[in-house]
Design a protein around this motif. Sequence first.
Motif, PDB file in Angstrom:
ATOM      1  N   ILE A  24     -65.683  -1.619 -32.210  1.00  0.00           N
ATOM      2  CA  ILE A  24     -65.753  -0.295 -32.825  1.00  0.00           C
ATOM      3  C   ILE A  24     -65.811   0.745 -31.717  1.00  0.00           C
ATOM      4  O   ILE A  24     -66.521   0.567 -30.721  1.00  0.00           O
ATOM      5  N   GLU A  25     -65.068   1.825 -31.890  1.00  0.00           N
ATOM      6  CA  GLU A  25     -64.874   2.792 -30.804  1.00  0.00           C
ATOM      7  C   GLU A  25     -65.765   4.023 -30.958  1.00  0.00           C
ATOM      8  O   GLU A  25     -66.000   4.500 -32.075  1.00  0.00           O
ATOM      9  N   VAL A  26     -66.258   4.509 -29.829  1.00  0.00           N
ATOM     10  CA  VAL A  26     -66.964   5.788 -29.841  1.00  0.00           C
ATOM     11  C   VAL A  26     -65.981   6.876 -30.264  1.00  0.00           C
ATOM     12  O   VAL A  26     -64.768   6.720 -30.133  1.00  0.00           O
ATOM     13  N   SER A  27     -66.481   7.978 -30.775  1.00  0.00           N
ATOM     14  CA  SER A  27     -65.608   9.060 -31.225  1.00  0.00           C
ATOM     15  C   SER A  27     -64.686   9.509 -30.087  1.00  0.00           C
ATOM     16  O   SER A  27     -65.150   9.746 -28.969  1.00  0.00           O
ATOM     17  N   PRO A  28     -63.408   9.619 -30.354  1.00  0.00           N
ATOM     18  CA  PRO A  28     -62.476  10.051 -29.295  1.00  0.00           C
ATOM     19  C   PRO A  28     -62.745  11.476 -28.822  1.00  0.00           C
ATOM     20  O   PRO A  28     -62.317  11.845 -27.727  1.00  0.00           O
ATOM     21  N   ASP A  29     -63.450  12.249 -29.610  1.00  0.00           N
ATOM     22  CA  ASP A  29     -63.813  13.598 -29.177  1.00  0.00           C
ATOM     23  C   ASP A  29     -64.676  13.578 -27.919  1.00  0.00           C
ATOM     24  O   ASP A  29     -64.809  14.593 -27.230  1.00  0.00           O
ATOM     25  N   LEU A  30     -65.272  12.416 -27.637  1.00  0.00           N
ATOM     26  CA  LEU A  30     -66.221  12.303 -26.522  1.00  0.00           C
ATOM     27  C   LEU A  30     -65.586  11.703 -25.270  1.00  0.00           C
ATOM     28  O   LEU A  30     -66.292  11.414 -24.301  1.00  0.00           O
ATOM     29  N   ALA A  31     -64.260  11.526 -25.283  1.00  0.00           N
ATOM     30  CA  ALA A  31     -63.586  10.789 -24.212  1.00  0.00           C
ATOM     31  C   ALA A  31     -63.802  11.390 -22.826  1.00  0.00           C
ATOM     32  O   ALA A  31     -63.700  10.685 -21.820  1.00  0.00           O
ATOM     33  N   HIS A  32     -64.112  12.686 -22.765  1.00  0.00           N
ATOM     34  CA  HIS A  32     -64.303  13.335 -21.464  1.00  0.00           C
ATOM     35  C   HIS A  32     -65.745  13.789 -21.259  1.00  0.00           C
ATOM     36  O   HIS A  32     -66.009  14.654 -20.431  1.00  0.00           O
TER      37      HIS A  32
ATOM     38  N   LEU B 249     -68.384  -5.385 -30.077  1.00  0.00           N
ATOM     39  CA  LEU B 249     -68.000  -4.785 -28.805  1.00  0.00           C
ATOM     40  C   LEU B 249     -67.863  -3.289 -29.043  1.00  0.00           C
ATOM     41  O   LEU B 249     -67.223  -2.864 -30.007  1.00  0.00           O
ATOM     42  N   ILE B 250     -68.453  -2.488 -28.174  1.00  0.00           N
ATOM     43  CA  ILE B 250     -68.325  -1.035 -28.276  1.00  0.00           C
ATOM     44  C   ILE B 250     -67.165  -0.593 -27.396  1.00  0.00           C
ATOM     45  O   ILE B 250     -67.157  -0.852 -26.191  1.00  0.00           O
ATOM     46  N   LYS B 251     -66.193   0.077 -28.018  1.00  0.00           N
ATOM     47  CA  LYS B 251     -65.008   0.502 -27.278  1.00  0.00           C
ATOM     48  C   LYS B 251     -65.248   1.847 -26.604  1.00  0.00           C
ATOM     49  O   LYS B 251     -65.650   2.818 -27.246  1.00  0.00           O
ATOM     50  N   ILE B 252     -64.988   1.871 -25.309  1.00  0.00           N
ATOM     51  CA  ILE B 252     -65.110   3.084 -24.505  1.00  0.00           C
ATOM     52  C   ILE B 252     -63.783   3.283 -23.776  1.00  0.00           C
ATOM     53  O   ILE B 252     -63.291   2.369 -23.112  1.00  0.00           O
ATOM     54  N   PRO B 253     -63.173   4.465 -23.871  1.00  0.00           N
ATOM     55  CA  PRO B 253     -61.892   4.681 -23.202  1.00  0.00           C
ATOM     56  C   PRO B 253     -62.046   4.751 -21.690  1.00  0.00           C
ATOM     57  O   PRO B 253     -63.064   5.237 -21.176  1.00  0.00           O
ATOM     58  N   ALA B 254     -61.005   4.296 -20.993  1.00  0.00           N
ATOM     59  CA  ALA B 254     -61.040   4.239 -19.528  1.00  0.00           C
ATOM     60  C   ALA B 254     -60.604   5.561 -18.909  1.00  0.00           C
ATOM     61  O   ALA B 254     -59.791   5.607 -17.986  1.00  0.00           O
ATOM     62  N   THR B 255     -61.170   6.653 -19.410  1.00  0.00           N
ATOM     63  CA  THR B 255     -60.965   7.952 -18.772  1.00  0.00           C
ATOM     64  C   THR B 255     -61.886   8.052 -17.564  1.00  0.00           C
ATOM     65  O   THR B 255     -62.779   7.215 -17.379  1.00  0.00           O
ATOM     66  N   LYS B 256     -61.707   9.086 -16.767  1.00  0.00           N
ATOM     67  CA  LYS B 256     -62.600   9.275 -15.627  1.00  0.00           C
ATOM     68  C   LYS B 256     -64.052   9.413 -16.086  1.00  0.00           C
ATOM     69  O   LYS B 256     -64.972   8.875 -15.465  1.00  0.00           O
ATOM     70  N   ALA B 257     -64.255  10.138 -17.185  1.00  0.00           N
ATOM     71  CA  ALA B 257     -65.614  10.292 -17.716  1.00  0.00           C
ATOM     72  C   ALA B 257     -66.109   8.998 -18.342  1.00  0.00           C
ATOM     73  O   ALA B 257     -67.323   8.763 -18.433  1.00  0.00           O
ATOM     74  N   GLY B 258     -65.178   8.146 -18.782  1.00  0.00           N
ATOM     75  CA  GLY B 258     -65.567   6.888 -19.401  1.00  0.00           C
ATOM     76  C   GLY B 258     -66.086   5.862 -18.419  1.00  0.00           C
ATOM     77  O   GLY B 258     -66.909   5.012 -18.768  1.00  0.00           O
ATOM     78  N   LEU B 259     -65.632   5.947 -17.158  1.00  0.00           N
ATOM     79  CA  LEU B 259     -66.015   4.924 -16.171  1.00  0.00           C
ATOM     80  C   LEU B 259     -67.524   4.837 -15.954  1.00  0.00           C
ATOM     81  O   LEU B 259     -68.097   3.742 -16.054  1.00  0.00           O
ATOM     82  N   PRO B 260     -68.224   5.948 -15.670  1.00  0.00           N
ATOM     83  CA  PRO B 260     -69.678   5.830 -15.518  1.00  0.00           C
ATOM     84  C   PRO B 260     -70.372   5.470 -16.824  1.00  0.00           C
ATOM     85  O   PRO B 260     -71.448   4.849 -16.798  1.00  0.00           O
ATOM     86  N   ALA B 261     -69.771   5.816 -17.939  1.00  0.00           N
ATOM     87  CA  ALA B 261     -70.349   5.428 -19.230  1.00  0.00           C
ATOM     88  C   ALA B 261     -70.283   3.915 -19.407  1.00  0.00           C
ATOM     89  O   ALA B 261     -71.233   3.296 -19.923  1.00  0.00           O
TER      90      ALA B 261
END
Length: 374
Positions: A110-118, A140-152
């Motif tokens: 399940i994915e976190v809200s895409p509004d939070l990708a950055h 599994l919690i889905k987190i996008p591999a954006t720059k902001a997603g990496l530390p998350a």
Amino acid sequence: MTTPTEDLSAAGVSIWLDDLSRTRIETGNLQELIDTRGVVGVTTNPSIFQAAIGNKDDDSYDAPLAALATAGADVDTAIFEITTTDVRDAADIFRPIYDATGGVDGRVSIEVSPDLAHDTDATIAEAVKLWAKVDRPNTLIKIPATKAGLPAITAVIAEGISVNVTLIFSLERYGEVIDAYLAGLAQAKGNGHDLATIHSVASFFVSRVDTEVDKRLTALGTPAATGLKSKAGVANARLAYELFEQRFASQTAVELIAAGANVQRPLWASTGVKDPALPDTLYVTELVAGGTVNTMPEKTLQATFDHGVITGDTITGNYADAHQVFDDLAAAGIDLADVTQLLEDEGVEKFIASWQDLKATVDTALAAAPETTR
């Protein structure tokens, strides 16, 4: 005689379905795909939930949405309740597989809200909230591999939460994802978590790479460019697996694995073929290697079951060819770094658009609930 999906599983590829709906759960369709097609996991995303809840021919969400309206739920609360319920119920169906495989499979994402990708902090907070709400170890919690997603990713893994890293397009970003995962494991170990209970997959998107690269090759119009069409996606994924093998043989990774950690498995996503001129099982049969996941739309799953030809490992013996494709693309003037950044940006934008569509659909449903129920 074995089926192609049985052959794929025997080759070490975990088959996950890239779809979920309440109807699949309630009618037994999901269990049927487990029993007859070798499905051992499910992935979801905002587009999938939008399609399920917005399907006018599916009334399975009517009663729960009416109940939420009665309770005075707002749109965000309703979406949170509906989606986490579906994921929890699916996780319960897959629990025997999770137990039988020691937590490797039987997973539902399940994915976190895409509004939070950055937004790193907001992503962490929602990942923790989703994990607690679903309350199933095979989530599994889905987190996008954006720059902001990496530390998350690092922070969430450090909390002992299993993660599906999504929207990976480039080898460079994939390397950063592996680093984020290993850093999270090191922190989780320091926090006293049992590393064996933490699992992760890295979702490397395939067909979208071909779609964008082929568009650019067509624009070039040269014979050399034409000869490179529909090769970038598979080459990119194969080189990702080469990177996976290299990075999880590093001293840092080996020490964490010795302490009980799991490798972060490569997952092939976006495996539905977009070009009708291509074989409809291309991104399955050409990406076979042990310890991988292929998450398929049902159409691709059924095509694989019907006529997929599984010939064993089609990745590790083809690294040289994949590197040559990259060299040839560069020589033709294709900037892969530009391609993959564009795809990441578009991927986030598409999920945000689906999320907004979902909110509009749910808002309409809440407003339409009979007054007598509110």
